[in-house]
Enzyme design. Structure first.
Site, short mmCIF file in Angstrom:
data_model
loop_
_atom_site.label_atom_id
_atom_site.label_comp_id
_atom_site.label_asym_id
_atom_site.label_seq_id
_atom_site.Cartn_x
_atom_site.Cartn_y
_atom_site.Cartn_z
N ARG A 1 0.83 -1.20 0.00
CA ARG A 1 0.00 0.00 0.00
C ARG A 1 0.87 1.26 0.00
O ARG A 1 0.62 2.20 -0.75
CB ARG A 1 -0.93 0.00 1.22
CG ARG A 1 -2.00 1.09 1.13
CD ARG A 1 -2.68 1.34 2.46
NE ARG A 1 -1.83 2.02 3.42
CZ ARG A 1 -1.48 3.32 3.33
NH1 ARG A 1 -1.86 4.05 2.32
NH2 ARG A 1 -0.73 3.87 4.26
N GLU B 1 -18.29 25.64 -18.49
CA GLU B 1 -19.20 26.78 -18.34
C GLU B 1 -19.00 27.45 -16.98
O GLU B 1 -18.64 26.81 -16.00
CB GLU B 1 -20.67 26.35 -18.52
CG GLU B 1 -21.22 25.43 -17.46
CD GLU B 1 -20.85 23.98 -17.66
OE1 GLU B 1 -21.03 23.21 -16.69
OE2 GLU B 1 -20.34 23.61 -18.72
N LYS C 1 -12.30 28.36 -6.96
CA LYS C 1 -10.98 28.66 -7.53
C LYS C 1 -10.37 29.89 -6.87
O LYS C 1 -9.17 29.92 -6.58
CB LYS C 1 -11.10 28.86 -9.04
CG LYS C 1 -11.34 27.56 -9.79
CD LYS C 1 -11.34 27.82 -11.29
CE LYS C 1 -11.43 26.53 -12.08
NZ LYS C 1 -11.21 26.75 -13.51
N ILE D 1 13.42 36.33 9.92
CA ILE D 1 14.66 35.66 10.32
C ILE D 1 15.89 36.43 9.85
O ILE D 1 16.88 36.55 10.58
CB ILE D 1 14.67 34.20 9.81
CG1 ILE D 1 13.64 33.38 10.61
CG2 ILE D 1 16.07 33.58 9.91
CD1 ILE D 1 13.40 31.98 10.10
N GLU E 1 -0.29 25.06 -3.29
CA GLU E 1 -0.48 25.14 -4.74
C GLU E 1 -0.94 23.80 -5.30
O GLU E 1 -1.79 23.76 -6.20
CB GLU E 1 0.80 25.58 -5.43
CG GLU E 1 0.66 25.74 -6.94
CD GLU E 1 -0.41 26.75 -7.32
OE1 GLU E 1 -1.26 26.41 -8.18
OE2 GLU E 1 -0.41 27.87 -6.78
#
Length: 122
Positions: free
Chosen positions: A10, A86, A95, A116, A70
């Protein structure tokens, strides 16, 4: 023993699916290519700088988080595009929300890197 073989199988298959996902994102998603192309040098650069382990984890983690977000945004867009070309208000909203998530992680990464390095350089 049979469960161990099944578990390994798996994991092996899951790794293959993940690799296919990376390959698909690289080939089909310009935004992912751009962000990964920035992330890779930044990750390498984080190991060059003299920073603490926690700071390095934050530097690397912030840019990896941009790429992860992303990938998820691209997955949402693919699923929506699969439904149909459509215009639908909810498709556009999904989106846009995915894009907002990417923007937030980019802002977070910039914040981490500036927080930093600003005190060290200025």
């Amino acid at each position: 023993m049979a469960n161990q073989v099944t578990g390994f199988t798996r994991i092996y298959k899951a790794a293959g699916y993940s690799w296919k996902g990376f390959k698909a994102a690289w080939q089909n998603e310009a935004a992912f290519r751009q962000e990964a192309s920035v992330a890779i040098p930044l990750i390498l650069l984080s190991f060059w700088f003299d920073v603490s382990t926690v700071e390095r984890i934050l530097l690397v983690g912030s840019v990896v988080l941009v790429c992860v977000t992303e990938l998820l945004n691209s997955a949402v867009e693919c699923a929506i595009d699969r439904i149909g070309p459509e215009f639908h208000v909810l498709s556009g909203r999904a989106k846009d929300i995915g894009s907002a998530a990417v923007l937030l992680t980019i802002i977070l990464a910039i914040f981490v890197w500036v927080s930093i390095f600003w005190p060290r350089w200025f």
